[in-house]
Design a protein around this motif. Structure first.
Motif, short mmCIF file in Angstrom:
data_model
loop_
_atom_site.label_atom_id
_atom_site.label_comp_id
_atom_site.label_asym_id
_atom_site.label_seq_id
_atom_site.Cartn_x
_atom_site.Cartn_y
_atom_site.Cartn_z
N LEU A 196 90.18 -31.43 37.51
CA LEU A 196 91.15 -30.47 38.01
C LEU A 196 91.60 -30.82 39.42
N LEU A 230 102.60 -29.96 37.31
CA LEU A 230 101.73 -29.75 38.47
C LEU A 230 102.58 -29.94 39.72
N ASP A 234 96.78 -22.89 33.70
CA ASP A 234 97.76 -22.18 34.52
C ASP A 234 97.03 -21.66 35.76
N VAL A 249 98.97 -27.27 32.17
CA VAL A 249 98.49 -28.64 32.38
C VAL A 249 97.39 -28.99 31.36
N ILE A 277 98.11 -36.23 34.75
CA ILE A 277 98.04 -35.22 33.69
C ILE A 277 98.72 -35.76 32.43
N PHE A 288 99.72 -25.17 38.82
CA PHE A 288 99.51 -25.79 37.51
C PHE A 288 100.22 -24.92 36.47
N GLN A 289 101.01 -25.53 35.62
CA GLN A 289 101.65 -24.79 34.52
C GLN A 289 101.43 -25.54 33.20
N CYS A 342 93.55 -34.25 39.86
CA CYS A 342 94.93 -34.28 39.40
C CYS A 342 95.89 -33.90 40.53
N ILE A 343 95.41 -33.10 41.48
CA ILE A 343 96.27 -32.59 42.55
C ILE A 343 96.81 -33.72 43.42
#
Length: 253
Positions: free
Chosen positions: A44, A59, A22, A7, A54, A4-5, A47-48
Motif C-alpha cells: 500500500l 492513485l 478506496d 486500486v 498498481i 486511492f480509488q 504504491c504511493i
C-alpha cells in the motif's frame, strides 16, 4: 492529498496484494497502517511513491495520477515523498552529516556529484536537519559507531533535509528495542505536528500505532477492514483486522 480509488495490485505470480482500495489521506495526517504480515501494508505505502506499480484503479498524489508518471516525473515525485526503511539505508562508513548530504545528490550538477562538492547552503540544511532530530552532536561521527535509534534519527534527518510533504515509513521501528522504538515514534509525532507533514507508517507494533498515530488503517488480505481514529480502536476491531490472531501478533512483538 493522497487518494486511492479502486486500486488493485496483482503481482506477476498471481498474488493479489491489494483489492479495490478506496482511501483518502489529507495533508498533515499521521496514519498507521496495521495488519498481519502479508496483508498488503508495505504494498500500500510503496504504491504511493511508485516503488510498486498498481494493476488497476487510480492513485492520485496532489492531483497527479502517479501511475501515468514516467522517468524524470517519477524522480520528481520521490523528491517530495521521503521514505524511511527498517534497515535505515545509510552508508555506514561515512559520517552522519555526509549521509544527510546524500539527499541533495539528485538535484546537483554532474560535476558536483563527481567530486562530492556540496554548497554551504546544503551543509547548513543538513546540519539543521540533524539538529531538529537532536543528533547534531553526532554530525561528524561515522554511522557504524551509532546506536540503532541514532541511526534511525540520521535517516529521518536525511529525509527532512529534502523537505518532503509526505513521509512513508516501512517498519521503521521493527529492529529497535522498546525504549528506542518509542522515542522514534515520538520523533515522527514531532515532525507531524511541527511541520504539518503527512506521515504514513506501516507498523507491527499495535500499541505504538494506537498511541502515536491519529488515524489507523487496518488491512486484512489486501482489503481495508478498518479506517478511523486511533482513539476509537477497540479490541474487537483489532481482532477483526488480525483475523482472530491478535494475541499471536502481540506476542511476536
Amino acid at each position: 492529498m493522497i487518494k486511492f480509488q479502486g486500486v488493485h495490485k496483482e503481482y506477476d505470480n498471481g498474488f493479489v496484494a491489494l483489492k479495490d482500495i478506496d482511501l483518502t489521506i489529507e495533508q498533515g495526517e499521521f496514519v498507521a497502517v496495521i495488519g498481519l504480515s502479508g496483508a498488503g501494508k508495505s504494498t500500500l505505502i510503496r504504491c504511493i511513491n511508485r516503488m510498486h506499480d498498481i494493476s488497476s484503479g487510480s492513485l492520485m498524489v496532489d492531483d497527479v495520477d502517479v501511475s501515468k508518471l514516467r522517468g524524470k516525473e517519477i524522480r520528481n515525485l520521490r523528491r517530495r515523498i521521503g521514505m524511511i526503511f527498517q534497515s535505515f539505508n545509510l552508508v555506514s562508513r561515512i559520517s552522519s552529516l555526509k549521509n544527510v548530504l546524500v539527499s541533495f545528490v539528485p538535484e546537483m550538477p554532474f560535476w558536483r556529484k563527481i567530486f562530492g562538492l556540496y554548497t554551504k547552503e546544503q551543509k547548513i540544511k543538513a546540519l539543521e536537519a540533524l539538529d531538529r532530530m537532536n543528533i547534531l552532536d553526532k554530525a561528524f561521527i561515522r554511522v557504524d559507531q551509532l546506536s540503532g535509534g541514532q541511526q534511525q534519527r540520521v535517516a529521518l534527518a536525511r529525509t527532512l533535509a529534502q523537505k518532503p510533504s509526505i513521509i512513508l515509513a516501512d517498519e521503521p521501528v521493527a529492529s529497535l528495542d522498546p525504549v528506542t522504538a518509542t522515542q522514534v515514534m515520538k520523533d515522527f509525532q514531532k515532525i507531524n505536528e511541527e511541520l504539518n507533514m503527512t506521515i504514513i507508517i506501516n507498523i507491527h507494533h499495535v500499541d505504538l500505532a494506537l498511541e502515536y498515530a491519529t488515524r489507523v488503517v487496518g488491512i486484512r488480505s489486501g482489503e481495508i477492514v478498518y479506517d478511523g481514529p486511533s482513539s476509537e480502536v477497540t479490541k474487537e476491531i483489532l481482532e477483526h483486522i488480525y483475523n482472530g490472531k491478535l494475541e499471536e501478533e502481540l506476542s511476536a512483538n
